[in-house]
Motif scaffolding. Structure first.
Motif, mmCIF file in Angstrom:
data_model
loop_
_atom_site.group_PDB
_atom_site.id
_atom_site.type_symbol
_atom_site.label_atom_id
_atom_site.label_comp_id
_atom_site.label_asym_id
_atom_site.label_seq_id
_atom_site.Cartn_x
_atom_site.Cartn_y
_atom_site.Cartn_z
ATOM 1 N N ILE A 5 38.415 42.101 49.010
ATOM 2 C CA ILE A 5 38.532 41.476 50.329
ATOM 3 C C ILE A 5 37.696 42.263 51.341
ATOM 4 C CG2 ILE A 5 40.144 40.751 52.141
ATOM 5 C CD1 ILE A 5 40.366 39.290 49.352
ATOM 6 N N HIS A 9 46.624 31.858 38.735
ATOM 7 C CA HIS A 9 47.543 32.958 39.033
ATOM 8 C C HIS A 9 46.810 34.101 39.742
ATOM 9 C CE1 HIS A 9 50.723 35.993 37.283
ATOM 10 N NE2 HIS A 9 50.532 36.130 38.570
ATOM 11 N N GLU A 10 45.669 34.500 39.166
ATOM 12 C CA GLU A 10 44.944 35.624 39.762
ATOM 13 C C GLU A 10 44.261 35.223 41.076
ATOM 14 O OE1 GLU A 10 44.447 38.771 36.098
ATOM 15 O OE2 GLU A 10 42.703 37.532 36.472
ATOM 16 N N THR A 11 43.961 33.940 41.242
ATOM 17 C CA THR A 11 43.414 33.485 42.527
ATOM 18 C C THR A 11 44.474 33.585 43.618
ATOM 19 O OG1 THR A 11 41.827 32.018 41.461
ATOM 20 C CG2 THR A 11 42.376 31.516 43.758
ATOM 21 N N ILE A 58 46.306 38.972 49.109
ATOM 22 C CA ILE A 58 45.651 40.198 49.578
ATOM 23 C C ILE A 58 44.839 39.918 50.848
ATOM 24 C CG2 ILE A 58 43.963 41.980 49.015
ATOM 25 C CD1 ILE A 58 46.321 42.431 47.350
ATOM 26 N N ALA A 59 44.110 38.808 50.853
ATOM 27 C CA ALA A 59 43.310 38.483 52.049
ATOM 28 C C ALA A 59 44.214 38.315 53.259
ATOM 29 C CB ALA A 59 42.487 37.216 51.815
ATOM 30 N N TYR A 88 36.738 41.242 38.322
ATOM 31 C CA TYR A 88 38.088 40.666 38.358
ATOM 32 C C TYR A 88 38.287 39.780 37.116
ATOM 33 C CZ TYR A 88 42.306 38.850 40.714
ATOM 34 O OH TYR A 88 43.593 38.525 41.059
ATOM 35 N N HIS A 89 39.511 39.286 36.939
ATOM 36 C CA HIS A 89 39.847 38.500 35.739
ATOM 37 C C HIS A 89 39.336 39.287 34.501
ATOM 38 C CE1 HIS A 89 40.971 35.152 38.356
ATOM 39 N NE2 HIS A 89 39.759 35.068 38.840
ATOM 40 N N PHE A 132 38.186 33.040 55.079
ATOM 41 C CA PHE A 132 38.234 33.090 53.617
ATOM 42 C C PHE A 132 38.750 31.745 53.105
ATOM 43 C CE2 PHE A 132 37.700 37.430 51.784
ATOM 44 C CZ PHE A 132 37.373 38.108 52.960
ATOM 45 N N LEU A 133 37.948 31.111 52.253
ATOM 46 C CA LEU A 133 38.363 29.849 51.645
ATOM 47 C C LEU A 133 38.676 30.083 50.170
ATOM 48 C CD1 LEU A 133 38.595 26.687 51.634
ATOM 49 C CD2 LEU A 133 36.190 26.663 50.927
ATOM 50 N N TYR A 134 39.841 29.625 49.753
ATOM 51 C CA TYR A 134 40.220 29.703 48.338
ATOM 52 C C TYR A 134 40.237 28.298 47.771
ATOM 53 C CZ TYR A 134 41.231 34.513 49.168
ATOM 54 O OH TYR A 134 41.104 35.833 49.490
ATOM 55 N N TYR A 146 43.314 31.868 35.702
ATOM 56 C CA TYR A 146 42.584 31.829 36.977
ATOM 57 C C TYR A 146 43.458 31.461 38.192
ATOM 58 C CZ TYR A 146 38.551 31.963 33.840
ATOM 59 O OH TYR A 146 37.657 32.311 32.869
ATOM 60 N N PHE A 187 45.207 41.458 54.744
ATOM 61 C CA PHE A 187 44.109 42.041 55.535
ATOM 62 C C PHE A 187 43.909 41.279 56.848
ATOM 63 C CE2 PHE A 187 41.338 45.138 53.168
ATOM 64 C CZ PHE A 187 42.210 45.356 52.116
ATOM 65 N N LEU A 243 42.691 45.249 44.566
ATOM 66 C CA LEU A 243 42.045 43.980 44.904
ATOM 67 C C LEU A 243 41.610 43.964 46.374
ATOM 68 C CD1 LEU A 243 41.385 41.193 43.755
ATOM 69 C CD2 LEU A 243 43.777 40.562 44.049
ATOM 70 N N THR A 271 28.030 31.266 50.285
ATOM 71 C CA THR A 271 27.796 30.755 48.949
ATOM 72 C C THR A 271 29.117 30.307 48.331
ATOM 73 O OG1 THR A 271 25.979 32.307 48.657
ATOM 74 C CG2 THR A 271 26.873 31.337 46.663
ATOM 75 N N GLU A 330 48.750 47.605 46.131
ATOM 76 C CA GLU A 330 47.547 46.863 46.478
ATOM 77 C C GLU A 330 47.345 46.858 47.984
ATOM 78 O OE1 GLU A 330 45.436 44.869 44.642
ATOM 79 O OE2 GLU A 330 46.301 45.169 42.669
ATOM 80 N N VAL A 362 33.884 32.349 50.092
ATOM 81 C CA VAL A 362 34.536 31.334 49.261
ATOM 82 C C VAL A 362 34.900 31.942 47.914
ATOM 83 C CG1 VAL A 362 34.386 29.012 48.298
ATOM 84 C CG2 VAL A 362 33.101 29.579 50.382
ATOM 85 N N LEU A 363 36.184 31.906 47.594
ATOM 86 C CA LEU A 363 36.658 32.472 46.320
ATOM 87 C C LEU A 363 37.394 31.401 45.529
ATOM 88 C CD1 LEU A 363 37.845 35.857 47.803
ATOM 89 C CD2 LEU A 363 36.047 35.591 46.089
ATOM 90 N N GLU A 381 46.793 35.741 43.744
ATOM 91 C CA GLU A 381 46.868 37.165 44.109
ATOM 92 C C GLU A 381 45.798 37.506 45.151
ATOM 93 O OE1 GLU A 381 46.744 39.398 40.439
ATOM 94 O OE2 GLU A 381 48.879 39.036 40.063
ATOM 95 N N MET A 382 44.609 36.907 44.994
ATOM 96 C CA MET A 382 43.536 37.156 45.971
ATOM 97 C C MET A 382 43.895 36.585 47.337
ATOM 98 S SD MET A 382 39.850 36.715 44.115
ATOM 99 C CE MET A 382 40.015 35.055 43.518
#
Lengths: 133, 119, 104
Positions: free
Chosen positions: B105, A34-36, A42-43, B40-41, A19-21, A32, A46, B101, C100, A6, A130-131, A38-39
């Motif tokens: 980003i 768990h996969e959040t 990754i961010a 995703y998901h 980036f806001l999670y 959700y 970066f 993924l 957003t 990845e 926002v994720l 992962e995001m």
């Protein structure tokens, strides 16, 4: 945790965005959270300016002593402790959400800053991407 | 303006992919650029070419494929989410590709806005 | 730096707390767009209407018309202050705001 591949082709553009999670769901019941996570990782890879907030049932994601052996699902939550290694240091928990669930900062598995609704509102308003949710 | 799109749900259980599709279509018609649609998901299921809805209902896999083809959209399916759900290259409808993924980003960094559709 | 957010809510306020949390945490000056099952919160006279109205002065409220019509509410009176948009209007709202946030 994300696969090594990845991280291939790491972003070279030099742009840094905020980036806001947003974590509002309990762990394990759905994938959700768990996969959040992962995001988030990754961010961070970066080199983005990452903030992670926990509110509503999201505070349950970082509850101590989670033992998923009996339900047969991999426990992803210890990975929250690795966030520091990725330089993800801005973790906020809404006080109101904790209190509504009878929890305190002592119950959490990572060091976080417990903030008021008013403080969280300001933190969440100053973001680019926002994720979660 | 560059609008990135994230689709977090599959084509049937939730309305998210429908709304994302209509939004994307409207944005393109207004002259905005859609640099990438990231799935995703369970959103990875939007790429499954074996999906066969009843003939009197919309076929979102086909709709995304056709919109992608018409506008040269980059329809990207997350590899980790896809592997978990058995979504492989052989199952991809036209116009979709599987990637990391990091592409999401990157979209967040490079697009002016990222719009999330999920459940 | 003052940024203006567009918040989308796609959950019925009678089933989930997404709208509540959005209303609690959306900063003054931002916009809220109800879509999908979120549109039920735009109807006047429900048990959540007052909570929405309380923030009407600080936030701009929009609702996605096609979702309202799809749910049999096309003729229903909406809470005063709501503006109805279509998908074009949704796109404009995204473009007009700095970021957003989707409350799922």
């Amino acid at each position: 945790m994300p696969d090594e591949n990845e991280f291939e082709g790491e972003y070279q553009g030099g742009t840094v965005k905020r980036f806001l999670y947003v974590n509002r769901r309990a762990p394990h019941g759905t994938i959700y959270p768990h996969e959040t996570l992962e995001m988030v990782l990754i961010a961070a890879a970066f080199d983005q300016d990452v903030t992670v907030v926990f509110l509503d049932d999201g505070v349950y994601q970082i509850k101590k002593d989670q033992d998923t052996k009996g339900i047969g699902i991999k426990n992803f939550t210890p990975a929250f402790r690795a966030l520091d290694d990725y330089d993800v240091e801005k973790l906020y928990v809404e006080k109101e959400s904790l209190e509504a669930r009878g929890l305190t900062a002592e119950d959490l598995l990572v060091p976080v800053e417990v903030v008021s609704t008013e403080e969280l509102r300001e933190i969440m308003a100053e973001q680019d991407v926002v994720l979660g949710g | 303006m560059k609008l990135g799109i994230l689709v977090n749900e599959g084509p049937f259980t939730h309305q998210a992919s429908d709304t994302a599709y209509r939004f994307t279509e409207a944005a393109l018609a207004k002259g905005h650029e859609i640099p990438r649609v990231f799935f995703y998901h369970d959103g990875v299921n939007n790429a499954n070419k074996l999906s066969e809805p009843q003939s009197d209902d919309r076929n979102l896999v086909k709709l995304w494929s056709e919109l992608g083809e018409k506008h040269g959209l980059d329809l990207v399916v997350c590899v980790a989410a896809a592997l978990r759900r058995g979504m492989t290259d052989e199952l991809l409808a036209a116009g979709f590709r599987i990637s990391g993924l990091g592409q999401l980003i990157e979209t967040g960094i490079e697009a002016d806005r990222l719009v999330v559709f999920g459940d | 730096m003052a940024s203006r957010m567009l918040h989308t809510v796609n959950k019925s306020p009678f089933e989930r707390n997404s709208l509540n949390s959005c209303l609690r945490l959306a900063r003054k000056g931002s916009a809220v767009l109800l879509i999908e099952d979120g549109v039920y919160a735009a109807v006047a006279g429900t048990s959540v209407a007052e909570r929405v109205s309380e923030r009407m002065a600080e936030l701009s409220f929009y609702v996605l018309g096609p979702d309202v019509a799809a749910r049999g509410l096309g003729g229903a009176p909406l809470i005063e202050g709501f503006r109805v948009v279509d998908y074009d209007g949704f796109v404009d709202l995204v473009a007009e705001h700095d970021a957003t946030q989707a409350w799922l």
